[in-house]
Design a protein around this motif. Sequence first.
Motif, short mmCIF file in Angstrom:
data_model
loop_
_atom_site.label_atom_id
_atom_site.label_comp_id
_atom_site.label_asym_id
_atom_site.label_seq_id
_atom_site.Cartn_x
_atom_site.Cartn_y
_atom_site.Cartn_z
N MET A 1 53.52 34.00 56.97
CA MET A 1 52.89 34.04 55.42
C MET A 1 51.94 35.28 55.81
O MET A 1 51.02 35.06 56.74
CB MET A 1 52.40 32.81 55.10
CG MET A 1 52.27 32.90 53.57
SD MET A 1 51.32 31.38 52.92
CE MET A 1 52.72 30.10 53.16
N LYS A 2 51.94 35.93 54.72
CA LYS A 2 50.68 36.94 54.54
C LYS A 2 50.13 37.05 53.26
O LYS A 2 51.03 37.08 52.08
CB LYS A 2 51.52 38.04 55.28
CG LYS A 2 50.31 39.48 54.99
CD LYS A 2 50.87 40.67 56.00
CE LYS A 2 49.70 41.86 55.90
NZ LYS A 2 50.34 42.88 56.38
N LEU A 3 49.02 37.09 53.11
CA LEU A 3 48.35 37.49 51.95
C LEU A 3 48.50 39.09 51.50
O LEU A 3 48.01 39.86 51.97
CB LEU A 3 46.93 37.15 51.51
CG LEU A 3 46.11 37.57 50.34
CD1 LEU A 3 47.14 36.79 49.14
CD2 LEU A 3 44.74 37.11 50.33
N LYS A 4 49.49 39.30 50.75
CA LYS A 4 49.97 40.83 50.41
C LYS A 4 49.27 41.49 49.42
O LYS A 4 49.09 42.66 49.76
CB LYS A 4 51.45 40.93 50.10
CG LYS A 4 52.04 42.23 50.15
CD LYS A 4 53.60 42.10 49.81
CE LYS A 4 54.24 43.45 49.75
NZ LYS A 4 55.73 43.19 49.36
N GLU A 5 48.68 40.74 48.40
CA GLU A 5 48.14 41.76 47.08
C GLU A 5 47.19 40.67 46.60
O GLU A 5 47.27 39.46 46.39
CB GLU A 5 49.17 42.08 46.52
CG GLU A 5 48.78 43.03 45.21
CD GLU A 5 50.09 43.42 44.56
OE1 GLU A 5 50.42 42.98 43.66
OE2 GLU A 5 50.87 44.52 45.13
N PHE A 6 46.05 41.09 46.06
CA PHE A 6 45.12 40.43 45.31
C PHE A 6 44.67 41.44 44.02
O PHE A 6 44.45 42.48 44.20
CB PHE A 6 43.83 40.15 46.22
CG PHE A 6 42.75 39.56 45.50
CD1 PHE A 6 41.54 39.95 45.40
CD2 PHE A 6 43.14 38.21 45.13
CE1 PHE A 6 40.58 39.51 44.62
CE2 PHE A 6 41.96 37.63 44.37
CZ PHE A 6 40.85 38.21 44.12
N SER A 7 44.64 40.82 43.10
CA SER A 7 43.98 41.25 41.70
C SER A 7 42.91 40.23 40.90
O SER A 7 42.92 39.23 41.29
CB SER A 7 45.16 41.37 40.68
OG SER A 7 46.18 42.24 41.24
N VAL A 8 41.97 41.08 40.14
CA VAL A 8 40.89 40.32 39.90
C VAL A 8 40.90 40.95 38.45
O VAL A 8 40.81 42.12 38.41
CB VAL A 8 39.72 40.28 40.57
CG1 VAL A 8 39.32 41.57 40.94
CG2 VAL A 8 38.53 39.41 39.96
N LYS A 9 40.35 40.35 37.41
CA LYS A 9 40.05 40.70 35.96
C LYS A 9 38.91 40.05 35.62
O LYS A 9 38.87 38.74 35.38
CB LYS A 9 41.30 40.89 35.15
CG LYS A 9 41.01 41.64 33.81
CD LYS A 9 42.36 41.36 33.13
CE LYS A 9 42.15 41.99 31.65
NZ LYS A 9 43.37 42.05 30.81
N ASN A 10 37.94 40.87 35.02
CA ASN A 10 36.83 40.06 34.26
C ASN A 10 35.96 39.38 35.14
O ASN A 10 35.92 37.94 34.77
CB ASN A 10 37.32 39.31 32.93
CG ASN A 10 37.90 40.12 31.93
OD1 ASN A 10 37.81 41.47 31.89
ND2 ASN A 10 39.05 39.61 31.12
N PHE A 11 35.42 39.65 36.36
CA PHE A 11 34.59 39.04 37.00
C PHE A 11 33.42 39.76 37.59
O PHE A 11 33.53 40.84 38.01
CB PHE A 11 35.40 38.53 38.24
CG PHE A 11 34.67 37.67 39.29
CD1 PHE A 11 34.15 38.42 40.38
CD2 PHE A 11 34.11 36.30 38.94
CE1 PHE A 11 33.45 37.67 41.36
CE2 PHE A 11 33.43 35.60 39.83
CZ PHE A 11 32.94 36.27 41.23
N ARG A 12 32.19 39.53 36.93
CA ARG A 12 30.91 39.71 37.45
C ARG A 12 30.90 41.58 37.08
O ARG A 12 31.18 41.88 35.80
CB ARG A 12 30.63 39.65 38.81
CG ARG A 12 30.19 38.22 39.31
CD ARG A 12 29.54 37.95 40.45
NE ARG A 12 29.52 36.52 40.49
CZ ARG A 12 28.86 36.02 41.67
NH1 ARG A 12 28.25 36.79 42.61
NH2 ARG A 12 28.68 34.71 41.88
N SER A 13 30.91 42.28 37.96
CA SER A 13 30.82 43.79 37.90
C SER A 13 32.09 44.45 37.66
O SER A 13 32.38 45.46 37.36
CB SER A 13 30.21 44.54 38.88
OG SER A 13 30.76 44.32 40.07
#
Length: 557
Positions: A1-13
């Motif tokens: 298994m591999k963490l392929k992609e990460f997204s974030v919205k509306n967090f701190r800066s």
Amino acid sequence: MKLKEFSVKNFRSITEANKIKLDDFTVLVGKNNEGKSNLLKALNIAMSILTDKMYAHRYSKDDGMYNWENDIPKQLKSPECCLTTFFSMKFDLKKNELEELYKETKIHEDSEIAVLIRIGKGNTPFLTVPKGDSTFSENQDLVIEFLRKKLKFSHIQAVRTEDTAKHILSYLIDAKLDELESNHEYIKAQKRIQELKDQSLKEITSKLIEPIKVFLPDVIDLKIELQKKDDFFSRHNPFDIIIDDGVATSISAKGEGIKSVFSLALLQQIKFKHGLSVITIEEPETHLHSGAIHDLVEAINKLSINNQVVITTHNPLFVRRNHLNSNIIVDSGQAKVAKTIEEIRNILGVWTSDNLTNAKYVFFVEGENDKISLMKILPTMSKKIASALKNGTMAIKPLHGASNLSHDVNDVKCSLCQCCALLDDDEAGRIAAEKAISRNIISNQDIKFTKCPGSSEAEFEDCIQMKVYAQKILDKYSVNLAKSRFFKGKQKWSVRMGNAFSEFGSDWNDKVKEDVKMCVANSLSAKIKDKDEVLISQKSSFLEGVTIMIEKMIGDD
């Protein structure tokens, strides 16, 4: 298994950072206060929520990792604001993992599973598996539990305390205890518990002592002291770490530098046998002197073989020069994949000398004369090298003495260049190479020597035919090499040349030697059609190895 992609919205800066690709070793770089720490923090929260089923109960208070009041971007917040923070992760599963997923959930999937985490004003996380198939929505709790079982997550803070070291070591102890709990001897005979306990702790410390000495050479011994000896097999049994560096004391009594380095040294031992292990490290260079950073770069590279590692850093030595898309530039709250070394240099404030401004690769030689000669010879041996020299992506840089190897290599690596070297096959060259290799500044495969068969020592001029430069030596120094009785034999070139100069009544010293070496280099034609016209075939085979080494460094660039 591999963490392929990460997204974030509306967090701190960070208002939005979409589809950040993650490699086996991903580096987040950027100026202070531009968002890289917040991006890593976002990943920490997301992984903590996913891997800990009790997260919502234990972290929904004001002292939790996530707090809506503090973590929603201030520029977007208003009294009537109802914004939500989103974290999204996409995992790539192997064939056997997909088969296991089907057995447990009856869900067929090609390769990827995405998990979406939403957190609003209540600070309670909601996990979903965003998939159009109704089977997913009906069984998403089973999918999340499957992922949770397959994941191991660790985070190393920039300010590392004794608790950080204990956290890492707890994992090592738990892994060992898993083995003991399935040991039939333990099940059959509890009388052996004490013996197995001592053996296990000794095995852990024996494996730790050597890698820890790399970073803390003064460490003499290491001990793990369990604080509840009658309850050894409790998975959360408190323990203390005793470090003997001349004074055997608890790690809690050691300085911050030792605590920090100890935590990082332990990382080398982490191996998660099943599924995915993700490790995030804030500024691993903190508290480390420059020499230890090279060891740590090597350690983290090895760590990424069995674990997925994400770090933040200000130090260019951690930048992945061979894998540009593994470097994420975080600037003004936005994250993007690095496309060029130049933009990484700019964000880190790395200054380069004029001749290295466009260079990505540096080939070190001992002297200016070697540079002049090889600038003419190497293009005849490799079209790839010829192209790199012509377009400026590769530079040949003289060390002005083998003893400068460690310093100069470290310097160009801090300028985000890859490098390799050719050294004279003599005592000075071998000592310089050994020193640089032992300090992990350069690897053994990135150094070649001017080895000439039949000679115990040799330098670059040994492989050049005498006829190339004999007339210039005669014209300038009145030394006739063709008639010399001493310009022969198995001694290295400068010794033989010195003997010939003495034979013809000329002085020979370091300045004269350097002048003569430059005379030889300048005797080579600016455009050599055939290397065999200038090289002694029996003594120049090392240049074939040099060519292969440089081409490997350049790769497909």
